[in-house]
Every structure is written in structure tokens, then in C-alpha cells.
Design a protein around this motif. Sequence first.
Motif, PDB file in Angstrom:
ATOM      1  N   GLY A  24     -17.146  -7.034 -14.404  1.00 43.05           N
ATOM      2  CA  GLY A  24     -15.967  -6.523 -13.728  1.00 43.05           C
ATOM      3  C   GLY A  24     -15.907  -5.019 -13.926  1.00 43.05           C
ATOM      4  N   HIS A  25     -15.870  -4.279 -12.823  1.00 45.85           N
ATOM      5  CA  HIS A  25     -15.801  -2.823 -12.896  1.00 45.85           C
ATOM      6  C   HIS A  25     -14.402  -2.383 -12.462  1.00 45.85           C
ATOM      7  N   ILE A  26     -13.615  -1.892 -13.421  1.00 49.93           N
ATOM      8  CA  ILE A  26     -12.267  -1.422 -13.101  1.00 49.93           C
ATOM      9  C   ILE A  26     -12.385  -0.149 -12.279  1.00 49.93           C
ATOM     10  N   THR A  27     -11.768  -0.148 -11.101  1.00 47.18           N
ATOM     11  CA  THR A  27     -11.837   1.001 -10.204  1.00 47.18           C
ATOM     12  C   THR A  27     -10.729   2.005 -10.485  1.00 47.18           C
ATOM     13  N   ASN A  28      -9.524   1.519 -10.679  1.00 44.78           N
ATOM     14  CA  ASN A  28      -8.402   2.404 -10.961  1.00 44.78           C
ATOM     15  C   ASN A  28      -7.208   1.608 -11.490  1.00 44.78           C
ATOM     16  N   ILE A  29      -6.422   2.314 -12.279  1.00 42.85           N
ATOM     17  CA  ILE A  29      -5.163   1.787 -12.817  1.00 42.85           C
ATOM     18  C   ILE A  29      -4.196   2.958 -12.831  1.00 42.85           C
ATOM     19  N   ALA A  30      -2.978   2.719 -12.364  1.00 41.98           N
ATOM     20  CA  ALA A  30      -1.961   3.772 -12.432  1.00 41.98           C
ATOM     21  C   ALA A  30      -0.577   3.139 -12.513  1.00 41.98           C
ATOM     22  N   VAL A  31       0.307   3.852 -13.192  1.00 39.57           N
ATOM     23  CA  VAL A  31       1.698   3.426 -13.357  1.00 39.57           C
ATOM     24  C   VAL A  31       2.585   4.540 -12.808  1.00 39.57           C
ATOM     25  N   HIS A  32       3.606   4.167 -12.067  1.00 38.10           N
ATOM     26  CA  HIS A  32       4.568   5.144 -11.542  1.00 38.10           C
ATOM     27  C   HIS A  32       5.115   5.970 -12.695  1.00 38.10           C
ATOM     28  N   GLU A  33       5.249   7.266 -12.486  1.00 37.78           N
ATOM     29  CA  GLU A  33       5.638   8.164 -13.571  1.00 37.78           C
ATOM     30  C   GLU A  33       6.972   7.779 -14.228  1.00 37.78           C
ATOM     31  N   LYS A  34       7.893   7.189 -13.497  1.00 40.20           N
ATOM     32  CA  LYS A  34       9.188   6.793 -14.064  1.00 40.20           C
ATOM     33  C   LYS A  34       9.099   5.536 -14.938  1.00 40.20           C
ATOM     34  N   TYR A  35       7.952   4.844 -14.866  1.00 37.83           N
ATOM     35  CA  TYR A  35       7.794   3.591 -15.600  1.00 37.83           C
ATOM     36  C   TYR A  35       6.715   3.670 -16.684  1.00 37.83           C
ATOM     37  N   ARG A  36       6.232   4.863 -16.945  1.00 31.30           N
ATOM     38  CA  ARG A  36       5.203   5.031 -17.981  1.00 31.30           C
ATOM     39  C   ARG A  36       5.826   4.894 -19.358  1.00 31.30           C
ATOM     40  N   ILE A  54       0.815  -1.218   0.000  1.00 26.80           N
ATOM     41  CA  ILE A  54       0.000   0.000   0.000  1.00 26.80           C
ATOM     42  C   ILE A  54       0.849   1.269   0.000  1.00 26.80           C
ATOM     43  N   GLU A  55       1.946   1.303   0.715  1.00 31.59           N
ATOM     44  CA  GLU A  55       2.778   2.523   0.737  1.00 31.59           C
ATOM     45  C   GLU A  55       3.285   2.861  -0.667  1.00 31.59           C
ATOM     46  N   ASP A  56       3.761   1.856  -1.410  1.00 31.43           N
ATOM     47  CA  ASP A  56       4.213   2.093  -2.787  1.00 31.43           C
ATOM     48  C   ASP A  56       3.043   2.516  -3.670  1.00 31.43           C
ATOM     49  N   VAL A  57       1.894   1.900  -3.479  1.00 34.63           N
ATOM     50  CA  VAL A  57       0.705   2.242  -4.261  1.00 34.63           C
ATOM     51  C   VAL A  57       0.286   3.680  -3.988  1.00 34.63           C
ATOM     52  N   LEU A  58       0.374   4.113  -2.732  1.00 38.00           N
ATOM     53  CA  LEU A  58       0.019   5.497  -2.394  1.00 38.00           C
ATOM     54  C   LEU A  58       0.927   6.500  -3.093  1.00 38.00           C
ATOM     55  N   GLU A  59       2.203   6.179  -3.213  1.00 34.65           N
ATOM     56  CA  GLU A  59       3.135   7.057  -3.925  1.00 34.65           C
ATOM     57  C   GLU A  59       2.706   7.202  -5.389  1.00 34.65           C
ATOM     58  N   ILE A  60       2.358   6.092  -6.012  1.00 33.43           N
ATOM     59  CA  ILE A  60       1.898   6.112  -7.404  1.00 33.43           C
ATOM     60  C   ILE A  60       0.585   6.892  -7.497  1.00 33.43           C
ATOM     61  N   GLU A  61      -0.322   6.624  -6.576  1.00 38.59           N
ATOM     62  CA  GLU A  61      -1.632   7.266  -6.553  1.00 38.59           C
ATOM     63  C   GLU A  61      -1.510   8.788  -6.458  1.00 38.59           C
ATOM     64  N   LYS A  62      -0.653   9.269  -5.577  1.00 39.70           N
ATOM     65  CA  LYS A  62      -0.509  10.714  -5.345  1.00 39.70           C
ATOM     66  C   LYS A  62       0.062  11.447  -6.545  1.00 39.70           C
ATOM     67  N   THR A  63       0.905  10.769  -7.324  1.00 37.94           N
ATOM     68  CA  THR A  63       1.487  11.435  -8.505  1.00 37.94           C
ATOM     69  C   THR A  63       0.654  11.213  -9.765  1.00 37.94           C
TER      70      THR A  63
END
Length: 147
Positions: A67-79, A13-22
Motif C-alpha cells: 500500500g502506497h500512501i499518496t496523501n493525507i491532510a487535515v483541515h487546519e481548523k481540525y488539526r 471533492i470540493e471539501d477535499v480541495l479546500e483542505i488540499e489548498k491550505t
Amino acid sequence: MIPLIRDMIEKDIEDVLEIEKTSFSTPWSKEAFTLEITKNNLARYIVAEVEKRVVAYGGIWFIIDEGHITNIAVHEKYRGLGIGNKIVEGLIYRCIDRDIRAMTLEVRKSNEVAKSLYKKYGFKECGIRPGYYSDDNEDAIIMWKSI
């Protein structure tokens, strides 16, 4: 670079929060993610891991045969490296495993990159939710995919 796609666990979750915030102007909280993966029996979340670091995530709710996708995100350095593709594929495979017949999601009208990704996997624009996003009142495009 081939990411490992696996189920999200609490320590992610901590890593996911970093991705989420950016990635989002109104990011989900730690409590929201914790509840999703520990209490919500309809929810499944996956992560993409590169060199033991979570670099992307995606979530889905299984509601009857959809299936309802809630969210998807990729860390900005890995986009731009295809990791978003792996997350979408992982969610699709989880739907197939559960005999889910259709998938849906909402995406910002202005998010051409995400809409292009979803269209690549057969999602089609099927409607609009006016003013869906509370931070700026932007419309959401509703997309569906049959499996």
C-alpha cells in the motif's frame, strides 16, 4: 469529537480541495482527485467527516501486496484533535482487509509532525529521495511499515 471515517465519493471533492489548498504548496487539482476515485482501480481514498463536513482525507494505492500512501491532510481548523490518527488507522485497516503486507510513503524531510504521526504507527525511515518535491526541491524521506 469522533469523526466518521468513510470512503471518499465525488461530492466530497470540493471539501477535499479546500483542505488540499491550505495544506500543500502544490495542491492536486479537482481533475486529479476525480480520476483517482473514478478511474484508478488501484486507488482508495477515505475521508473523516465531522458534523456532515469533510475535515480530513487520505489516499492509498494498492500495488500487488503493498500500500502506497499518496496523501493525507487535515483541515487546519481540525488539526491537533487526533483526526490524522483516524485517517492513518483507516488506511492501515484497508490494507489489512486486502492482505497487504507492507505500506510505504514519502514525506517532506522538514515535516516533523507528519513523520511523528507515521512513526507512531510503526513506519520507519528507510531512505531519501533527493529533490523529490518540485516546488522547492526538498528531499523526501521514504518510510515503510510491515503489516
